[in-house]
Design a protein around this motif. Sequence first.
Motif, PDB file in Angstrom:
ATOM      1  N   UNK A 182       0.738  -1.025  -0.426  1.00 33.86           N
ATOM      2  CA  UNK A 182      -0.042  -0.387   0.369  1.00 33.86           C
ATOM      3  C   UNK A 182       0.636   1.176  -0.373  1.00 33.86           C
ATOM      4  N   UNK A 183       1.987   0.793   0.878  1.00 30.42           N
ATOM      5  CA  UNK A 183       2.704   2.188   0.959  1.00 30.42           C
ATOM      6  C   UNK A 183       3.602   2.679  -0.297  1.00 30.42           C
ATOM      7  N   UNK A 184       4.383   1.776  -0.841  1.00 27.64           N
ATOM      8  CA  UNK A 184       4.565   1.685  -2.047  1.00 27.64           C
ATOM      9  C   UNK A 184       3.316   1.981  -3.480  1.00 27.64           C
ATOM     10  N   UNK A 185       2.216   2.195  -3.605  1.00 25.14           N
ATOM     11  CA  UNK A 185       1.802   1.760  -4.422  1.00 25.14           C
ATOM     12  C   UNK A 185       1.117   3.436  -4.198  1.00 25.14           C
ATOM     13  N   UNK A 186       0.746   4.135  -3.015  1.00 29.54           N
ATOM     14  CA  UNK A 186       0.758   5.844  -2.804  1.00 29.54           C
ATOM     15  C   UNK A 186       1.289   5.933  -3.156  1.00 29.54           C
ATOM     16  N   UNK A 187       2.619   6.163  -3.024  1.00 30.99           N
ATOM     17  CA  UNK A 187       4.307   7.037  -3.503  1.00 30.99           C
ATOM     18  C   UNK A 187       3.687   7.223  -4.820  1.00 30.99           C
ATOM     19  N   UNK A 188       4.144   5.846  -5.549  1.00 30.52           N
ATOM     20  CA  UNK A 188       4.525   5.725  -6.726  1.00 30.52           C
ATOM     21  C   UNK A 188       3.670   6.673  -7.781  1.00 30.52           C
ATOM     22  N   UNK A 189       1.751   6.477  -7.281  1.00 37.28           N
ATOM     23  CA  UNK A 189       0.762   7.197  -7.886  1.00 37.28           C
ATOM     24  C   UNK A 189       0.957   8.585  -7.122  1.00 37.28           C
ATOM     25  N   UNK A 190       1.320   9.147  -6.883  1.00 39.52           N
ATOM     26  CA  UNK A 190       1.672  10.495  -6.397  1.00 39.52           C
ATOM     27  C   UNK A 190       2.375  11.009  -7.916  1.00 39.52           C
ATOM     28  N   UNK A 191       3.770  10.172  -7.195  1.00 39.69           N
ATOM     29  CA  UNK A 191       4.730  10.586  -8.081  1.00 39.69           C
ATOM     30  C   UNK A 191       4.423  10.651  -9.709  1.00 39.69           C
ATOM     31  N   UNK A 192       3.151   9.862 -10.028  1.00 36.22           N
ATOM     32  CA  UNK A 192       2.767  10.073 -11.795  1.00 36.22           C
ATOM     33  C   UNK A 192       1.700  10.746 -11.939  1.00 36.22           C
ATOM     34  N   UNK A 193       1.374  12.309 -10.815  1.00 35.67           N
ATOM     35  CA  UNK A 193       0.395  13.153 -10.757  1.00 35.67           C
ATOM     36  C   UNK A 193      -1.271  11.957 -10.669  1.00 35.67           C
ATOM     37  N   UNK A 194      -1.539  10.935  -9.831  1.00 31.97           N
ATOM     38  CA  UNK A 194      -2.611  10.138  -9.892  1.00 31.97           C
ATOM     39  C   UNK A 194      -2.809  10.508  -8.216  1.00 31.97           C
ATOM     40  N   UNK A 195      -3.318  10.917  -7.506  1.00 35.16           N
ATOM     41  CA  UNK A 195      -3.840  11.153  -6.246  1.00 35.16           C
ATOM     42  C   UNK A 195      -5.215  10.121  -5.521  1.00 35.16           C
ATOM     43  N   UNK A 196      -3.974   9.481  -4.798  1.00 33.42           N
ATOM     44  CA  UNK A 196      -4.949   7.810  -3.725  1.00 33.42           C
ATOM     45  C   UNK A 196      -6.079   8.673  -3.484  1.00 33.42           C
ATOM     46  N   UNK A 197      -7.316   8.272  -3.223  1.00 36.48           N
ATOM     47  CA  UNK A 197      -8.977   9.111  -3.429  1.00 36.48           C
ATOM     48  C   UNK A 197      -9.396   7.952  -2.287  1.00 36.48           C
ATOM     49  N   UNK A 198      -9.737   6.520  -3.182  1.00 39.37           N
ATOM     50  CA  UNK A 198     -10.457   5.559  -2.135  1.00 39.37           C
ATOM     51  C   UNK A 198      -9.720   4.382  -1.821  1.00 39.37           C
ATOM     52  N   UNK A 199      -9.541   3.682  -0.736  1.00 41.07           N
ATOM     53  CA  UNK A 199      -8.663   2.693  -0.375  1.00 41.07           C
ATOM     54  C   UNK A 199      -9.821   1.429   0.072  1.00 41.07           C
ATOM     55  N   UNK A 200     -10.438   0.375   0.335  1.00 41.27           N
ATOM     56  CA  UNK A 200     -10.984  -0.068   0.759  1.00 41.27           C
ATOM     57  C   UNK A 200      -9.935  -2.000   0.868  1.00 41.27           C
ATOM     58  N   UNK A 201      -9.792  -2.738   1.920  1.00 43.45           N
ATOM     59  CA  UNK A 201      -9.264  -3.604   2.293  1.00 43.45           C
ATOM     60  C   UNK A 201     -10.459  -5.399   3.117  1.00 43.45           C
ATOM     61  N   UNK A 202      -9.990  -5.982   1.941  1.00 40.63           N
ATOM     62  CA  UNK A 202     -10.620  -7.135   2.121  1.00 40.63           C
ATOM     63  C   UNK A 202      -9.867  -8.301   2.858  1.00 40.63           C
ATOM     64  N   UNK A 203     -10.989  -8.665   4.123  1.00 42.81           N
ATOM     65  CA  UNK A 203     -10.052 -10.220   4.780  1.00 42.81           C
ATOM     66  C   UNK A 203     -11.017 -11.484   4.346  1.00 42.81           C
ATOM     67  N   UNK A 204      -9.918 -12.364   5.147  1.00 42.18           N
ATOM     68  CA  UNK A 204     -10.443 -13.399   4.875  1.00 42.18           C
ATOM     69  C   UNK A 204     -11.781 -13.948   6.366  1.00 42.18           C
ATOM     70  N   UNK A 205     -11.852 -13.223   6.658  1.00 39.79           N
ATOM     71  CA  UNK A 205     -12.405 -13.170   8.301  1.00 39.79           C
ATOM     72  C   UNK A 205     -12.293 -12.123   8.650  1.00 39.79           C
ATOM     73  N   UNK A 206     -13.064 -11.818   9.625  1.00 45.34           N
ATOM     74  CA  UNK A 206     -12.975 -10.891  10.463  1.00 45.34           C
ATOM     75  C   UNK A 206     -11.902 -10.502  11.389  1.00 45.34           C
ATOM     76  N   UNK A 207     -11.199 -11.397  12.378  1.00 43.38           N
ATOM     77  CA  UNK A 207     -10.393 -11.794  13.333  1.00 43.38           C
ATOM     78  C   UNK A 207      -9.165 -11.876  12.256  1.00 43.38           C
ATOM     79  N   UNK A 208      -8.459 -11.431  10.875  1.00 48.78           N
ATOM     80  CA  UNK A 208      -7.875 -11.871   9.966  1.00 48.78           C
ATOM     81  C   UNK A 208      -6.914 -10.719   9.638  1.00 48.78           C
ATOM     82  N   UNK A 209      -5.635 -10.506   9.526  1.00 47.32           N
ATOM     83  CA  UNK A 209      -5.721  -9.518   8.291  1.00 47.32           C
ATOM     84  C   UNK A 209      -5.943  -9.333   7.355  1.00 47.32           C
ATOM     85  N   UNK A 210      -5.944  -8.193   6.840  1.00 45.41           N
ATOM     86  CA  UNK A 210      -6.177  -8.059   5.017  1.00 45.41           C
ATOM     87  C   UNK A 210      -5.267  -8.756   4.224  1.00 45.41           C
TER      88      UNK A 210
END
Length: 245
Positions: free
Chosen positions: A176-204
């Motif tokens: 994520x951090x790399x994606x946001x940096x590269x997007x901004x370096x190329x003139x694209x501003x991150x505006x929406x993020x959504x994380x998906x998890x296999x289960x509620x108690x597990x990492x995305x």
Amino acid sequence: MMLVEGERIDRIAGTRDSIIQSQDVFSYSIDAVLLGRFASIPIKAGRILDLCSGNGIVGLVVAGRTKATIQLVELQEQLHSMAERSIKLNDLTNQIVSHQLDVKNLQNAFSHGEFDTVTCNPPYFPVHSNKLIKEKVAIALARHELACTLNDVISSASFVLKHGGKLAMVHRPERLAEMMLVMQQNGIEPKRIRLCHAREDEPATILLVEGIKGGKPGLRIEAPLFIYQADGEYTQRFQQEYFNE
């Protein structure tokens, strides 16, 4: 329509359309369908480009949401062929066109600022010089950054996006951090993020990101999507979004 040995026809989740898949190459996964439903797209008219399109899954999902024209870009001839035949199978030749093309050569095929929306389900894993990739070539190219990097994809998307156009991508949360940096370096501003998890108690495990070319700062973190309940059944929200139930 002819199927090649090892190919099959599957129904695309939540649609009436079908797609040609093969045991020899990377089949579509939850990630691609979620991207096709997550991306902000023009509904009645406009131009959409899907990069690293594989067998055409994202473009086919998006086609069910819009009357806009859709261009697919895929490097591998086998996947490009499967996409072309899936387009014909679903009578979508007037809306979707597949191109066998290197993402890094996008400027030779399309004009600057030509598209309203670009989508991409890129290779997830960077290549390290000391790591031996043991997968089949076709699968390795789909999973690892052997043919294009995250920067290649985002810089090419920026070139073809019009000012105010949107780039929607699915990736791994750890990048994520790399994606946001590269997007901004190329003139694209991150505006929406959504994380998906296999289960509620597990990492995305799935990250959906959308940015606007030339957009102003201001990021919205959307409600997370949980795929499975504790009993292993799909959550109601996932069934609504993935299967349109």
